[in-house]
Design a protein around this motif. Structure first.
Motif, PDB file in Angstrom:
ATOM      1  N   SER A  80      10.881   1.053 -12.393  1.00 33.86           N
ATOM      2  CA  SER A  80       9.864   2.035 -11.999  1.00 33.86           C
ATOM      3  C   SER A  80       8.620   1.918 -12.870  1.00 33.86           C
ATOM      4  N   ALA A  81       8.819   1.689 -14.158  1.00 34.86           N
ATOM      5  CA  ALA A  81       7.681   1.528 -15.066  1.00 34.86           C
ATOM      6  C   ALA A  81       6.882   0.278 -14.718  1.00 34.86           C
ATOM      7  N   LEU A  82       7.570  -0.801 -14.392  1.00 39.17           N
ATOM      8  CA  LEU A  82       6.882  -2.028 -14.007  1.00 39.17           C
ATOM      9  C   LEU A  82       6.111  -1.816 -12.705  1.00 39.17           C
ATOM     10  N   LYS A  83       6.741  -1.153 -11.763  1.00 40.40           N
ATOM     11  CA  LYS A  83       6.075  -0.868 -10.489  1.00 40.40           C
ATOM     12  C   LYS A  83       4.793  -0.075 -10.702  1.00 40.40           C
ATOM     13  N   GLN A  84       4.862   0.923 -11.574  1.00 36.55           N
ATOM     14  CA  GLN A  84       3.682   1.743 -11.842  1.00 36.55           C
ATOM     15  C   GLN A  84       2.602   0.932 -12.554  1.00 36.55           C
ATOM     16  N   SER A  85       3.010   0.074 -13.477  1.00 37.96           N
ATOM     17  CA  SER A  85       2.029  -0.737 -14.205  1.00 37.96           C
ATOM     18  C   SER A  85       1.323  -1.723 -13.279  1.00 37.96           C
ATOM     19  N   LEU A  86       1.966  -2.058 -12.170  1.00 41.31           N
ATOM     20  CA  LEU A  86       1.371  -2.961 -11.187  1.00 41.31           C
ATOM     21  C   LEU A  86       0.533  -2.204 -10.155  1.00 41.31           C
ATOM     22  N   ASN A  87       0.424  -0.885 -10.368  1.00 41.78           N
ATOM     23  CA  ASN A  87      -0.325  -0.026  -9.440  1.00 41.78           C
ATOM     24  C   ASN A  87       0.256  -0.053  -8.022  1.00 41.78           C
ATOM     25  N   GLY A 127       2.932   3.409  -3.813  1.00 42.59           N
ATOM     26  CA  GLY A 127       3.700   3.740  -2.623  1.00 42.59           C
ATOM     27  C   GLY A 127       5.036   3.019  -2.633  1.00 42.59           C
ATOM     28  N   GLU A 128       5.741   3.107  -1.532  1.00 51.27           N
ATOM     29  CA  GLU A 128       7.025   2.427  -1.400  1.00 51.27           C
ATOM     30  C   GLU A 128       6.809   0.930  -1.239  1.00 51.27           C
ATOM     31  N   VAL A 129       7.518   0.138  -2.041  1.00 50.00           N
ATOM     32  CA  VAL A 129       7.443  -1.311  -1.860  1.00 50.00           C
ATOM     33  C   VAL A 129       8.503  -1.721  -0.855  1.00 50.00           C
ATOM     34  N   SER A 184      14.570   5.703   0.934  1.00 50.28           N
ATOM     35  CA  SER A 184      14.299   4.563   0.060  1.00 50.28           C
ATOM     36  C   SER A 184      13.033   4.776  -0.769  1.00 50.28           C
ATOM     37  N   HIS A 185      12.121   5.591  -0.252  1.00 49.86           N
ATOM     38  CA  HIS A 185      10.883   5.906  -0.982  1.00 49.86           C
ATOM     39  C   HIS A 185      11.178   6.450  -2.371  1.00 49.86           C
ATOM     40  N   ASP A 186      12.345   7.106  -2.528  1.00 51.40           N
ATOM     41  CA  ASP A 186      12.685   7.763  -3.790  1.00 51.40           C
ATOM     42  C   ASP A 186      13.594   6.922  -4.682  1.00 51.40           C
ATOM     43  N   HIS A 187      13.942   5.711  -4.249  1.00 52.25           N
ATOM     44  CA  HIS A 187      14.914   4.905  -4.994  1.00 52.25           C
ATOM     45  C   HIS A 187      14.419   3.465  -5.122  1.00 52.25           C
ATOM     46  N   ILE A 188      14.034   3.087  -6.329  1.00 51.49           N
ATOM     47  CA  ILE A 188      13.458   1.774  -6.571  1.00 51.49           C
ATOM     48  C   ILE A 188      14.461   0.656  -6.285  1.00 51.49           C
ATOM     49  N   ILE A 189      15.752   0.904  -6.490  1.00 49.92           N
ATOM     50  CA  ILE A 189      16.757  -0.123  -6.224  1.00 49.92           C
ATOM     51  C   ILE A 189      16.784  -0.446  -4.736  1.00 49.92           C
TER      52      ILE A 189
END
Length: 292
Positions: free
Chosen positions: A53-60, A63-65, A193-198
């Protein structure tokens, strides 16, 4: 060696296997009925989700990937996130299972009920067999519980209730009882899935396999001799995923069931594919496709 119990606030807790489950498009040109699962030990869940989640946020990527969102613009970010996801898979901190059917083999002698319930019956078989859960607790001395997160199921409430009942019933089967595995009704849930990075990362892997196995990387823009930028970007991401899989298993073939040397490999392997083949089927040569 796994520790099956751990201490929180002075209390002994039973280890859980947390399993995220999802499904992709039903039918494709060559392959269909795609299902995906990701298993994480409860002791690893928080640090893994926090890091991803931290990596996802750092990549801006706020939204849902998901696979459908892959474009040439976002490809570098998706590559970084997928790379980190596969770091965990390579270390066996996340186990991934992908199941699909091949249109080359069409099931025969199905009843109307079986046809109507194809989605849930295949899902049931996927959960029951794909992870080799019966081999996951070899000494069986300590109980291990299962917590299941299904991405929102595209079926009616009655079908959901019956499906959940069958999943809970697996806990009373000989294989699960002998492995001392516990499945409780309250540990089964539908999630977004929007709420779960896995789930989001697994969607990328699942989508890439559907894309490649159905030759979508060859599709050209309407009225053109060339492929679109989005298609090219998706193929590049698929190739990266395939490369990471082959670091774990050299020569991996995505279009067939992953081989085993012993039944326990169904649990031990960190990444596996399963081509589900009905016992009774007929061959349809028009769907023949060279394995990838």
């Amino acid at each position: 060696m796994l520790k099956f119990q751990f201490i929180i606030d002075g209390k002994v807790k039973i280890l859980q296997y947390v399993i995220y489950m999802d499904e992709s498009a039903k039918e494709g040109k060559f392959y269909g009925n795609f299902y995906g699962g990701a298993l994480i030990r409860s002791t690893d869940l928080l640090p893994i989700t926090e890091e991803l989640s931290a990596l996802k946020q750092s990549l801006n990527l706020y939204g849902e990937v998901k696979w459908q969102k892959v474009t040439s613009q976002y490809l570098p970010k998706y590559l970084q996130l997928t790379n980190r996801f596969f770091d965990f898979i390579e270390r066996d901190l996340i186990k991934i299972r992908i199941m699909f059917t091949h249109n080359y083999r069409e099931p025969t002698n199905l009843t109307r009920e079986q046809i109507d319930n194809t989605f849930t019956q295949l899902y049931y078989q996927f959960f029951k067999h794909a992870f080799g859960l019966q081999y996951s607790n070899p000494d069986s001395m300590n109980q291990v519980s299962l917590r299941l997160y299904f991405d929102e199921l595209p079926i009616n409430p009655s079908q959901k209730q019956n499906f959940k009942k069958f999943i809970v019933g697996l806990g009373r089967s000989a294989d699960f009882l002998s492995a001392n595995l516990l499945i409780r009704d309250e540990d089964i849930a539908e999630v977004r899935s929007h709420d779960h990075i896995i789930l989001q990362c697994m969607d990328i892997v699942l989508g890439s396999m559907y894309f490649k196995l159905n030759d979508m990387h060859k599709e050209k823009t309407a009225g053109s001799y060339y492929r679109g930028k989005r298609t090219i970007a998706k193929e590049q991401l698929y190739k990266f995923i395939n490369k990471r899989i082959r670091v774990i298993y050299p020569g991996f073939n995505i279009g067939i069931s992953t081989g085993i040397r012993s039944p326990e490999d169904r649990w031990r392997h960190s990444y596996r594919h399963w081509e589900f083949i009905s016992n009774e089927h007929r061959v349809r040569p028009e769907y023949a496709k060279k394995n990838q």
